[in-house]
Scaffold this motif. Structure first.
Motif, PDB file in Angstrom:
ATOM      1  N   PHE A 183      -7.179   1.582 -11.335  1.00 21.69           N
ATOM      2  CA  PHE A 183      -7.079   1.865 -12.767  1.00 21.69           C
ATOM      3  C   PHE A 183      -5.778   2.603 -13.075  1.00 21.69           C
ATOM      4  CE2 PHE A 183     -11.858   1.568 -12.868  1.00 21.69           C
ATOM      5  CZ  PHE A 183     -11.884   0.457 -13.676  1.00 21.69           C
ATOM      6  N   LEU A 184      -5.487   3.638 -12.280  1.00 26.22           N
ATOM      7  CA  LEU A 184      -4.284   4.430 -12.528  1.00 26.22           C
ATOM      8  C   LEU A 184      -3.024   3.583 -12.363  1.00 26.22           C
ATOM      9  CD1 LEU A 184      -5.228   7.812 -10.832  1.00 26.22           C
ATOM     10  CD2 LEU A 184      -5.039   7.296 -13.270  1.00 26.22           C
TER      11      LEU A 184
ATOM     12  N   TRP B 119      -4.166  -4.775 -20.831  1.00 30.58           N
ATOM     13  CA  TRP B 119      -4.912  -3.616 -21.332  1.00 30.58           C
ATOM     14  C   TRP B 119      -6.344  -3.989 -21.679  1.00 30.58           C
ATOM     15  CZ3 TRP B 119      -3.493   0.905 -20.186  1.00 30.58           C
ATOM     16  CH2 TRP B 119      -2.140   1.264 -20.137  1.00 30.58           C
ATOM     17  N   ALA B 120      -6.557  -5.188 -22.237  1.00 36.46           N
ATOM     18  CA  ALA B 120      -7.908  -5.591 -22.616  1.00 36.46           C
ATOM     19  C   ALA B 120      -8.819  -5.655 -21.386  1.00 36.46           C
ATOM     20  CB  ALA B 120      -7.871  -6.951 -23.323  1.00 36.46           C
ATOM     21  N   TRP B 121      -8.364  -6.336 -20.341  1.00 37.59           N
ATOM     22  CA  TRP B 121      -9.177  -6.429 -19.120  1.00 37.59           C
ATOM     23  C   TRP B 121      -9.333  -5.063 -18.471  1.00 37.59           C
ATOM     24  CZ3 TRP B 121     -12.158 -10.273 -18.846  1.00 37.59           C
ATOM     25  CH2 TRP B 121     -11.743 -11.579 -19.146  1.00 37.59           C
ATOM     26  N   TRP B 122      -8.276  -4.261 -18.555  1.00 39.16           N
ATOM     27  CA  TRP B 122      -8.306  -2.928 -17.954  1.00 39.16           C
ATOM     28  C   TRP B 122      -9.398  -2.086 -18.595  1.00 39.16           C
ATOM     29  CZ3 TRP B 122      -7.448   2.135 -19.656  1.00 39.16           C
ATOM     30  CH2 TRP B 122      -7.157   3.082 -18.654  1.00 39.16           C
ATOM     31  N   LEU B 123      -9.458  -2.122 -19.947  1.00 42.56           N
ATOM     32  CA  LEU B 123     -10.453  -1.342 -20.675  1.00 42.56           C
ATOM     33  C   LEU B 123     -11.856  -1.846 -20.347  1.00 42.56           C
ATOM     34  CD1 LEU B 123     -10.167   0.982 -22.646  1.00 42.56           C
ATOM     35  CD2 LEU B 123     -10.571  -0.632 -24.503  1.00 42.56           C
TER      36      LEU B 123
ATOM     37  N   VAL C 122     -10.403   3.165  -4.124  1.00 42.34           N
ATOM     38  CA  VAL C 122      -9.688   1.954  -4.524  1.00 42.34           C
ATOM     39  C   VAL C 122      -9.840   1.668  -6.022  1.00 42.34           C
ATOM     40  CG1 VAL C 122      -9.610  -0.540  -4.242  1.00 42.34           C
ATOM     41  CG2 VAL C 122      -9.610   0.916  -2.244  1.00 42.34           C
ATOM     42  N   PRO C 123     -11.066   1.689  -6.594  1.00 42.01           N
ATOM     43  CA  PRO C 123     -11.158   1.429  -8.038  1.00 42.01           C
ATOM     44  C   PRO C 123     -10.366   2.426  -8.876  1.00 42.01           C
ATOM     45  CG  PRO C 123     -13.325   1.294  -7.047  1.00 42.01           C
ATOM     46  CD  PRO C 123     -12.405   1.803  -5.985  1.00 42.01           C
TER      47      PRO C 123
ATOM     48  N   LEU D  72       1.784   0.892 -14.386  1.00 38.24           N
ATOM     49  CA  LEU D  72       2.678  -0.273 -14.369  1.00 38.24           C
ATOM     50  C   LEU D  72       2.840  -0.837 -15.767  1.00 38.24           C
ATOM     51  CD1 LEU D  72       1.604  -2.224 -11.154  1.00 38.24           C
ATOM     52  CD2 LEU D  72       3.827  -1.212 -11.631  1.00 38.24           C
ATOM     53  N   ALA D  73       1.725  -0.933 -16.516  1.00 34.26           N
ATOM     54  CA  ALA D  73       1.800  -1.517 -17.855  1.00 34.26           C
ATOM     55  C   ALA D  73       2.582  -0.611 -18.797  1.00 34.26           C
ATOM     56  CB  ALA D  73       0.390  -1.763 -18.393  1.00 34.26           C
TER      57      ALA D  73
END
Lengths: 226, 218
Positions: free
Chosen positions: B116-117, B50-54, B111-112, B122-123
């Motif tokens: 993200f979605l 989540w940290a990298w995702w944000l 793709v980006p 998945l998480a």
């Protein structure tokens, strides 16, 4: 799981866990050409190929040689109204080199040139002693692990597609010619694909282990039936 | 690939190395074979995802708002144009380069966003009850996300090549804009996010015994 003497459920000896789904498998020696798949997720666990080490070493050297050409030969040439410019890969990187964008230069150069070359050296360092049947060098395990971790960050093939896009974008503005470095890069993609076909991480890890590195006393462990 | 419950390293009280596959007792912390850290397959690892995702999402905003590159023709006499990702695409369509416009559109928008979605989904469902079919579908999505993530870098490389190449002094020149950096960072952060996701979590929610009629929810 019937070969009761070959694995041990308390120490993990002789067992392999699928990195994608954690299913336990009993380790077995495969013949070249055989493929071991995970019983649960179907992912390939091992796929040894005959003579793979020698092939991988040769392909690593090929990568380094091609990369030298790719860096120093002109990449693309452009001309319009008597003004011309030829750029090598260093030129591409230097375009970003005004102050704030310097980190991006370094990152781009690392992804296109640095990492592919570094991975080649790490692979040669790991595999040369193994291919000769000697004990691996002291840091072989670390070298191979780094080489695998860096794999997604080496982006030479993406760069080539980027070139195609750039060519079309600039076509209306000026005349563009492809330089020798561009073809070196295309060859690099093929070498990379071939190298991936020969690569079997499980086999290499086994070879590193069996060649005498990191004995850990698991030989002493008593076999226990589950 | 049967529906039978499968013995996993975790259930056997062991821990598997994600780097080389070697199995160790659960209390071991580093793999003695390859030197990688041994990580148990639990939801704690999702924090990193989540940290990298944000971080990736935050960097994706300026990447779309600021110009990707600045084109100067005749030393600015004909005006200099700044193009964001979307403007650059409109320009390509304007000149009839539909195929390249599609490549750029897919690489830098579809793709980006899809990434993200997918990572968020998945998480969120990781470790929750699932059927075997659902788990296979999720693993497939994870593999696609992992494979496709690096290809978003195309746009950054295009800007780099163009700004190095188009330096024709008076006639025309191209300079990179701030969006190039933030887009590169966004791609890198989402790659790290996808790499931090532990696919073994997908399988944690499967029932221990296959119970017919028991459907997992998502």
């Amino acid at each position: 799981m019937d070969a009761r003497d070959t694995f041990d459920l308390t120490t993990g000896r002789g067992l392999i866990a699928c990195p994608r789904c954690d299913a336990l498998h009993v380790e077995e020696e495969l013949q070249p050409g055989e493929t071991a798949r995970c019983i649960r997720c179907g992912g390939v666990l091992a796929k040894p190929r005959g003579g793979a080490f020698i092939q991988l070493i040769a392909l690593s050297f090929t990568t380094v040689v091609l990369m030298m050409g790719a860096i120093f030969f002109p990449f693309l040439e452009i001309s319009r109204m008597g003004f011309g410019n030829a750029t090598s890969l260093f030129g591409v990187a230097m375009a970003f080199a005004d102050g704030v964008l310097l980190p991006l230069v370094l990152a781009v150069m690392a992804m296109i040139v640095g990492l592919p070359v570094l991975r080649s050296f790490l692979l040669v360092y790991t595999l040369v002693p193994l291919a000769q049947g000697r004990a691996p060098y002291r840091h072989a395990a670390r070298a191979f692990r780094w080489s695998e971790e860096l794999r997604p960050w080496s982006m030479a093939e993406i760069f080539v597609i980027g070139t195609a896009v750039a060519l079309v974008k600039v076509a209306g503005l000026a005349t563009v010619h492809l330089g020798p470095a561009f073809w070196a890069f295309c060859a690099l993609i093929l070498v990379n694909l071939a190298s991936r076909g020969f690569m079997c991480q499980t086999t290499i890890w086994d070879a590193i282990e069996d060649a005498g590195l990191r004995t850990d006393g698991r030989e002493m462990a008593q076999g226990r039936t589950p | 690939m049967s529906d039978q419950p499968v013995m996993t390293a975790h259930r056997a009280g062991l821990i598997g190395c994600r780097s080389c596959g070697r199995v160790w007792p659960e209390e071991q912390e580093t793999c003695d074979r390859c030197g990688a850290d041994l990580v148990p397959p639990d939801r704690r690892g999702l924090q990193k995802v989540w940290a990298w995702w944000l971080a990736g999402l935050v960097m994706y905003v300026p990447a779309n708002l600021f110009p990707m590159m600045r084109t100067q023709t005749f030393a600015g006499l004909q005006g200099s144009t700044e193009a964001t990702i979307l403007e650059g695409m409109v320009e390509l369509i304007h000149y009839g380069n539909y195929d390249i416009a599609v490549i750029v559109f897919v690489a830098s928008v579809i793709v980006p966003l899809a990434k993200f979605l997918s990572i968020a989904w998945l998480a969120m469902v990781a470790g929750q009850p699932a059927t075997v079919e659902q788990a296979h579908a999720r693993l497939k999505i994870y593999e696609v996300v992992e494979f496709i993530g690096r290809w978003s870098m195309i746009d950054v490389f295009v800007v780099a090549i163009l700004s190095a190449l188009v330096q024709l002094g008076f006639v025309a020149s191209i300079h990179p804009g701030p969006a190039a950096v933030s887009f590169a960072l966004s791609v890198a952060f989402t790659m790290l996010s996808a790499q931090s996701f532990d696919p073994r979590l997908i399988w944690r929610g499967l029932p221990l015994r296959s119970r017919t009629g028991h459907e997992g929810q998502d």
